[in-house]
Design an enzyme around this catalytic site. Structure first.
Site, PDB file in Angstrom:
ATOM      1  N   ASP A 154       2.554   5.358   2.761  1.00  0.00           N
ATOM      2  CA  ASP A 154       3.510   4.510   1.775  1.00  0.00           C
ATOM      3  C   ASP A 154       3.540   5.572   0.255  1.00  0.00           C
ATOM      4  OD1 ASP A 154       0.443   4.218   0.063  1.00  0.00           O
ATOM      5  OD2 ASP A 154       1.220   3.061  -1.694  1.00  0.00           O
ATOM      6  N   GLU A 160      -8.449   8.445   9.615  1.00  0.00           N
ATOM      7  CA  GLU A 160      -7.299   8.394   8.512  1.00  0.00           C
ATOM      8  C   GLU A 160      -5.988   8.658   8.111  1.00  0.00           C
ATOM      9  OE1 GLU A 160      -7.384   7.809   4.781  1.00  0.00           O
ATOM     10  OE2 GLU A 160      -9.774   9.230   3.833  1.00  0.00           O
ATOM     11  N   ASP A 161      -5.172   8.153   7.807  1.00  0.00           N
ATOM     12  CA  ASP A 161      -3.848   8.698   7.611  1.00  0.00           C
ATOM     13  C   ASP A 161      -3.148  10.050   7.285  1.00  0.00           C
ATOM     14  OD1 ASP A 161      -4.573   8.374   5.088  1.00  0.00           O
ATOM     15  OD2 ASP A 161      -2.629   7.447   4.631  1.00  0.00           O
ATOM     16  N   ASP A 179      -5.803  15.140   2.284  1.00  0.00           N
ATOM     17  CA  ASP A 179      -5.413  15.964   1.502  1.00  0.00           C
ATOM     18  C   ASP A 179      -6.357  16.370   0.585  1.00  0.00           C
ATOM     19  OD1 ASP A 179      -2.534  16.434  -0.206  1.00  0.00           O
ATOM     20  OD2 ASP A 179      -3.560  15.368  -2.186  1.00  0.00           O
ATOM     21  N   GLY A 237      -3.247   3.269   5.083  1.00  0.00           N
ATOM     22  CA  GLY A 237      -3.217   4.014   5.554  1.00  0.00           C
ATOM     23  C   GLY A 237      -3.048   3.979   7.133  1.00  0.00           C
ATOM     24  N   ARG A 277       5.529   1.883   4.515  1.00  0.00           N
ATOM     25  CA  ARG A 277       4.635   2.068   5.822  1.00  0.00           C
ATOM     26  C   ARG A 277       4.960   1.492   7.241  1.00  0.00           C
ATOM     27  NH1 ARG A 277      -0.568   2.598   3.063  1.00  0.00           N
ATOM     28  NH2 ARG A 277      -0.955   1.428   1.298  1.00  0.00           N
ATOM     29  N   PHE A 300       5.030  15.315  -0.664  1.00  0.00           N
ATOM     30  CA  PHE A 300       4.647  14.134  -0.396  1.00  0.00           C
ATOM     31  C   PHE A 300       5.527  13.303   0.832  1.00  0.00           C
ATOM     32  CE2 PHE A 300       4.109   9.304  -1.273  1.00  0.00           C
ATOM     33  CZ  PHE A 300       2.939   9.104  -1.922  1.00  0.00           C
TER      34      PHE A 300
END
Ligand code: IMP
Ligand code: MG
Length: 183
Positions: free
Chosen positions: A163, A103-104, A107, A48, A169, A156
């Site tokens: 992705d 990091e992407d 969560d 990610g 992506r 989401f």
């Protein structure tokens, strides 16, 4: 938005121009914070973070090295279990090094919590975290995040490295998917 994506995207949450502006700000902040550091090691968490890594690294006007890790959660894919397997480790020894983990999205925070514990045990001089996105309402462990791009609600999201089933992506923005795409 290209037609190829328009039919799948419900809403654009963070347009490309806002991502660019925010990265400019964060890069200047990182340069200031690490002004006394000789060789910052930027560690991208695959897959990610690959887009953010590339765009961030090219904004930094300072000496840096780049490395990557790939991790995956064991068990059910829908929720993070906190049990993490390292699929690709760093190429670099990090004892005494200054690390910036990229990091992407954070969560639950469980993946990064494991990763930070693992990396800290190798004796780096410092570790900080940068994430493009955070979903604070979903957090299950407290993660010290130094640099945050944007907060997003508990939905989401895809794009800019993130992705759904390995697609989207390559979008240059962050968006949500139409419900039909999931079914
Ligand atoms: P955590 O351990 O729950 O913090 O898991 C974080 C990882 O889950 C991220 O690195 C992403 O790969 C994935 N993830 C979490 N939320 C999303 C999302 O909204 N879209 C795409 N991937 C997500
Ligand atoms: Mg993913």
């Amino acid at each position: 938005m290209p037609d190829a994506f328009a039919e799948d995207i419900e809403e654009v949450l963070v347009p490309a121009a806002r991502i660019r502006d925010r990265l400019d700000e964060l890069a200047r902040q990182i340069e200031e914070d690490y002004a006394d550091v000789d060789d910052l090691l930027i560690v991208g968490v695959l897959k990610g973070a690959y887009v953010l890594m590339s765009d961030l690294a090219r904004r930094l006007r300072m000496p840096t090295s780049v490395d990557f890790m790939a991790v995956s959660s064991y068990g059910a894919a829908t929720t993070s279990s906190g049990v993490v397997r390292i699929l690709k480790d760093l190429d670099t020894e990090i004892e005494g090094r200054h690390l910036l983990i990229v990091e992407d999205i954070i969560d639950s925070g469980l993946t990064l919590d494991y990763l930070l514990g693992n990396l800290r045990s190798r004796g780096p001089a410092s570790i900080e975290v940068m994430t493009l996105l955070t979903k604070p309402s979903r957090r299950r462990v407290d993660i010290p995040v130094r640099y945050v791009g944007f907060e997003v609600p508990d939905v989401f999201v895809v794009g800019y490295g993130l992705d759904y089933d390995e697609h989207y992506r390559n979008l240059d923005f962050i968006g949500t998917l139409r419900p039909e795409v999931y079914s």
